[in-house]
Write a protein that holds these residues in place. Structure first.
Motif, PDB file in Angstrom:
ATOM      1  N   TYR A  97       0.608  -1.457  -0.096  1.00 57.59           N
ATOM      2  CA  TYR A  97       0.307  -0.202  -0.248  1.00 57.59           C
ATOM      3  C   TYR A  97       0.931   1.418  -0.067  1.00 57.59           C
ATOM      4  CZ  TYR A  97       1.010   0.312   5.457  1.00 57.59           C
ATOM      5  OH  TYR A  97       1.712   0.559   5.912  1.00 57.59           O
ATOM      6  N   ILE A  98       0.444   2.561  -0.604  1.00 58.57           N
ATOM      7  CA  ILE A  98       0.572   3.667  -0.153  1.00 58.57           C
ATOM      8  C   ILE A  98      -0.704   4.762   0.868  1.00 58.57           C
ATOM      9  CG2 ILE A  98      -0.524   4.269  -2.157  1.00 58.57           C
ATOM     10  CD1 ILE A  98       2.346   6.320  -2.828  1.00 58.57           C
ATOM     11  N   THR A  99       0.281   5.477   1.359  1.00 60.43           N
ATOM     12  CA  THR A  99      -0.255   5.849   2.641  1.00 60.43           C
ATOM     13  C   THR A  99      -0.544   7.419   1.599  1.00 60.43           C
ATOM     14  OG1 THR A  99       0.438   4.770   4.289  1.00 60.43           O
ATOM     15  CG2 THR A  99      -0.499   6.937   4.378  1.00 60.43           C
ATOM     16  N   GLY A 100      -1.773   7.750   1.300  1.00 59.33           N
ATOM     17  CA  GLY A 100      -1.973   9.487   1.330  1.00 59.33           C
ATOM     18  C   GLY A 100      -2.509  10.352   2.267  1.00 59.33           C
ATOM     19  N   VAL A 101      -2.868  11.602   1.951  1.00 53.25           N
ATOM     20  CA  VAL A 101      -3.030  12.724   2.682  1.00 53.25           C
ATOM     21  C   VAL A 101      -4.458  12.913   2.075  1.00 53.25           C
ATOM     22  CG1 VAL A 101      -2.768  14.764   3.853  1.00 53.25           C
ATOM     23  CG2 VAL A 101      -0.914  13.014   3.570  1.00 53.25           C
ATOM     24  N   VAL A 102      -5.676  13.125   3.272  1.00 51.22           N
ATOM     25  CA  VAL A 102      -6.730  13.665   2.905  1.00 51.22           C
ATOM     26  C   VAL A 102      -6.693  15.047   2.406  1.00 51.22           C
ATOM     27  CG1 VAL A 102      -9.581  13.430   3.102  1.00 51.22           C
ATOM     28  CG2 VAL A 102      -8.418  11.738   3.321  1.00 51.22           C
ATOM     29  N   LEU A 103      -6.603  15.564   1.169  1.00 49.57           N
ATOM     30  CA  LEU A 103      -6.740  17.017   1.014  1.00 49.57           C
ATOM     31  C   LEU A 103      -8.081  17.143   1.194  1.00 49.57           C
ATOM     32  CD1 LEU A 103      -4.729  17.308  -2.811  1.00 49.57           C
ATOM     33  CD2 LEU A 103      -4.386  17.462   0.369  1.00 49.57           C
ATOM     34  N   ALA A 104      -9.136  17.117   1.067  1.00 58.26           N
ATOM     35  CA  ALA A 104     -10.824  18.126   0.747  1.00 58.26           C
ATOM     36  C   ALA A 104     -11.390  17.213   0.499  1.00 58.26           C
ATOM     37  CB  ALA A 104     -10.206  19.047  -0.141  1.00 58.26           C
ATOM     38  N   ASP A 105     -13.104  17.118   0.512  1.00 57.99           N
ATOM     39  CA  ASP A 105     -13.518  16.391   1.281  1.00 57.99           C
ATOM     40  C   ASP A 105     -14.650  16.659  -0.257  1.00 57.99           C
ATOM     41  OD1 ASP A 105     -15.082  17.533   2.104  1.00 57.99           O
ATOM     42  OD2 ASP A 105     -15.633  16.547   3.660  1.00 57.99           O
ATOM     43  N   SER A 106     -16.106  16.480  -1.104  1.00 54.80           N
ATOM     44  CA  SER A 106     -16.551  17.018  -2.333  1.00 54.80           C
ATOM     45  C   SER A 106     -18.026  17.591  -1.488  1.00 54.80           C
ATOM     46  CB  SER A 106     -17.618  15.780  -2.562  1.00 54.80           C
ATOM     47  OG  SER A 106     -18.206  15.257  -1.773  1.00 54.80           O
ATOM     48  N   GLY A 107     -18.164  17.033  -0.214  1.00 53.22           N
ATOM     49  CA  GLY A 107     -19.316  18.941   0.340  1.00 53.22           C
ATOM     50  C   GLY A 107     -20.260  18.705  -0.102  1.00 53.22           C
ATOM     51  N   PHE A 166     -24.965  14.567  -2.502  1.00 54.49           N
ATOM     52  CA  PHE A 166     -25.699  13.470  -3.201  1.00 54.49           C
ATOM     53  C   PHE A 166     -24.538  13.297  -4.327  1.00 54.49           C
ATOM     54  CE2 PHE A 166     -28.666  16.989  -4.261  1.00 54.49           C
ATOM     55  CZ  PHE A 166     -29.688  16.215  -3.214  1.00 54.49           C
ATOM     56  N   ARG A 167     -22.938  13.276  -4.061  1.00 56.81           N
ATOM     57  CA  ARG A 167     -22.156  12.752  -4.232  1.00 56.81           C
ATOM     58  C   ARG A 167     -21.115  12.785  -2.495  1.00 56.81           C
ATOM     59  NH1 ARG A 167     -19.029  11.124  -8.959  1.00 56.81           N
ATOM     60  NH2 ARG A 167     -17.096  10.975  -9.050  1.00 56.81           N
ATOM     61  N   GLN A 168     -20.238  11.672  -2.349  1.00 50.04           N
ATOM     62  CA  GLN A 168     -19.200  10.950  -1.062  1.00 50.04           C
ATOM     63  C   GLN A 168     -17.793  10.885  -1.763  1.00 50.04           C
ATOM     64  OE1 GLN A 168     -20.053  11.472   1.711  1.00 50.04           O
ATOM     65  NE2 GLN A 168     -23.008  12.242   1.185  1.00 50.04           N
ATOM     66  N   SER A 169     -17.279  11.259  -1.746  1.00 54.53           N
ATOM     67  CA  SER A 169     -15.816  11.617  -2.406  1.00 54.53           C
ATOM     68  C   SER A 169     -14.820  12.279  -1.360  1.00 54.53           C
ATOM     69  CB  SER A 169     -15.423  11.852  -3.563  1.00 54.53           C
ATOM     70  OG  SER A 169     -15.908  13.634  -4.422  1.00 54.53           O
ATOM     71  N   VAL A 170     -13.277  11.774  -0.619  1.00 59.46           N
ATOM     72  CA  VAL A 170     -12.598  12.205  -1.048  1.00 59.46           C
ATOM     73  C   VAL A 170     -11.251  12.829  -2.077  1.00 59.46           C
ATOM     74  CG1 VAL A 170     -12.936  12.168   1.243  1.00 59.46           C
ATOM     75  CG2 VAL A 170     -11.799  10.273   0.119  1.00 59.46           C
ATOM     76  N   LEU A 171     -10.501  13.525  -2.236  1.00 58.11           N
ATOM     77  CA  LEU A 171      -9.667  13.724  -2.931  1.00 58.11           C
ATOM     78  C   LEU A 171      -8.356  13.169  -2.073  1.00 58.11           C
ATOM     79  CD1 LEU A 171      -9.267  15.140  -5.364  1.00 58.11           C
ATOM     80  CD2 LEU A 171      -8.590  17.016  -4.597  1.00 58.11           C
ATOM     81  N   LEU A 172      -7.207  12.471  -2.407  1.00 55.19           N
ATOM     82  CA  LEU A 172      -5.536  12.332  -1.826  1.00 55.19           C
ATOM     83  C   LEU A 172      -5.126  12.914  -2.632  1.00 55.19           C
ATOM     84  CD1 LEU A 172      -5.987   8.400  -1.250  1.00 55.19           C
ATOM     85  CD2 LEU A 172      -6.282  10.603   0.569  1.00 55.19           C
ATOM     86  N   ASN A 173      -3.553  13.077  -1.801  1.00 56.31           N
ATOM     87  CA  ASN A 173      -2.045  13.843  -2.540  1.00 56.31           C
ATOM     88  C   ASN A 173      -1.188  13.078  -3.447  1.00 56.31           C
ATOM     89  OD1 ASN A 173      -1.397  12.964   0.041  1.00 56.31           O
ATOM     90  ND2 ASN A 173      -0.078  14.154   0.509  1.00 56.31           N
ATOM     91  N   VAL A 174      -1.943  11.592  -4.466  1.00 55.38           N
ATOM     92  CA  VAL A 174      -1.330  10.622  -4.218  1.00 55.38           C
ATOM     93  C   VAL A 174      -1.701  10.544  -6.074  1.00 55.38           C
ATOM     94  CG1 VAL A 174      -0.508   9.511  -2.786  1.00 55.38           C
ATOM     95  CG2 VAL A 174      -2.548   8.734  -3.355  1.00 55.38           C
ATOM     96  N   GLY A 175      -1.410  10.076  -6.812  1.00 55.18           N
ATOM     97  CA  GLY A 175      -2.028   9.541  -8.457  1.00 55.18           C
ATOM     98  C   GLY A 175      -1.483   9.016  -9.319  1.00 55.18           C
ATOM     99  N   ALA A 176      -1.165   9.110  -9.508  1.00 54.65           N
ATOM    100  CA  ALA A 176      -0.655   8.483 -11.561  1.00 54.65           C
ATOM    101  C   ALA A 176       1.613   8.283 -10.675  1.00 54.65           C
ATOM    102  CB  ALA A 176      -0.676   8.990 -12.793  1.00 54.65           C
ATOM    103  N   ARG A 177       1.440   9.482 -11.086  1.00 54.07           N
ATOM    104  CA  ARG A 177       3.120   9.365 -10.274  1.00 54.07           C
ATOM    105  C   ARG A 177       3.346   8.790  -8.427  1.00 54.07           C
ATOM    106  NH1 ARG A 177       3.863  14.721  -6.429  1.00 54.07           N
ATOM    107  NH2 ARG A 177       2.973  14.017  -4.879  1.00 54.07           N
ATOM    108  N   ASP A 178       2.512   8.379  -8.756  1.00 51.05           N
ATOM    109  CA  ASP A 178       2.775   7.278  -7.416  1.00 51.05           C
ATOM    110  C   ASP A 178       2.108   5.973  -7.790  1.00 51.05           C
ATOM    111  OD1 ASP A 178       3.496   9.254  -5.222  1.00 51.05           O
ATOM    112  OD2 ASP A 178       1.548   9.881  -5.344  1.00 51.05           O
TER     113      ASP A 178
END
Length: 299
Positions: free
Chosen positions: A123-133, A136-148
């Motif tokens: 696994y790789i650990t990411g920090v939660v940057l923000a949520d959708s708020g 009607f849509r439950q999601s969060v944004l992580l600071n890891v992506g394709a580079r990882d």
């Protein structure tokens, strides 16, 4: 005798006089403090300014006694909390010892059975940057992506339970669709009954259980884990426990703490290798020569 009689004759009237004077003074004070007049109000203010500040010395013992009582009550609360913490520490030490014993037993069993764990399930650990708020849509944004090396569909956990799956990968960020989202569908298994179900999000804190074959085998408190069907999520990940809502519908009380999502683990899972050649597993087919020989004899 004459002296005693004369003293008793004087003390009686003096007592009555003093009592009458005290009663009259109290009545006068009562009337003064009850009269609604500007002059009387000024008089009351002058009396208050004159005598009240000088009575601090008289209130000092009372104030000290009150503070002493408060300190004693605070000490009692601290002593009670200390006892509770000590008992909780003893329980935690017992749990720690049990966990160490189970860990050693698990290691011995794995060694005896020569179990091979999947090395790709890291696994790789990411920090939660923000949520959708959005409701009607439950999601969060992580600071890891394709580079990882993050790939769409990988599962995410908060260290205890499944949080969601990767749905949308950028170069430096990735979006996680939570299990509570209406578009989330996770195949799961209810233990110990082994019932295979679908945990379907509905934008609520406890997603419902769908496609349950036999509800009589399921009870509130049973564990819900991922089944691994579909090859997206690895099997055996804790999702939560079965709960019963007021309407009688079975739902999942999620193990992940959705109120404090700060760090998420993105599990690297590339699925299971498909079996392309069945002969290597089943074995070679038996020759059909005896059947041919029987046909020739019959002819």
């Amino acid at each position: 005798m004459a002296k005693e009689r004369s003293s008793s004759e004087y003390t009686g009237p003096v007592r009555r006089l003093l009592l009458s004077v005290i009663v009259l003074c109290l009545l006068a004070i009562f009337l003064v403090w009850r009269i609604d007049s500007p002059r009387v109000e000024r008089f009351r203010a002058q009396v208050t300014d004159k005598f009240v500040p000088s009575l601090d010395w008289a209130m000092a013992p009372v104030t000290g006694a009150i503070n002493l009582l408060k300190d004693f009550q605070s000490y009692q609360r601290l002593a009670e909390q200390n006892r509770e913490l000590r008992s909780e520490l003893r329980r935690m030490q017992a749990w720690k010892e049990a966990a160490l014993q189970l860990e050693q037993e698990n290691a011995r069993l794995l060694d005896l059975n020569n179990v091979r764990l999947d090395p790709r399930l890291t696994y790789i650990t990411g920090v939660v940057l923000a949520d959708s708020g959005s409701p009607f849509r439950q999601s969060v944004l992580l600071n890891v992506g394709a580079r990882d090396g993050v790939v769409d569909g990988w599962a995410t956990m908060d260290g205890i339970g499944v949080v969601g799956r990767i749905s949308g990968v950028g170069e430096n960020t990735a979006r996680v669709i939570l299990l509570t989202d209406a578009s989330s569908r996770i195949p799961a298994v209810i233990q110990p009954s082994g019932q295979r179900v679908i945990v379907s999000g509905d934008n609520s804190a406890a997603p419902p259980i769908e496609f349950l074959e036999d509800s009589d085998l399921v009870r509130p408190g049973h564990r819900v884990i991922s089944s691994g069907d579909g090859g997206v999520f690895p099997a055996g990940l804790l999702i939560g426990q079965v709960a019963l809502d007021p309407t009688g519908k079975l739902r999942v009380r999620l193990a992940a703490d959705y109120q404090r999502l700060e760090f998420l683990r993105v599990l690297r899972h590339h699925g299971t290798d498909p079996v392309s050649d069945a002969a290597q597993i089943i074995g070679p087919l038996l020759p059909a020569q005896p059947v041919v020989a029987q046909e020739e004899v019959s002819q």
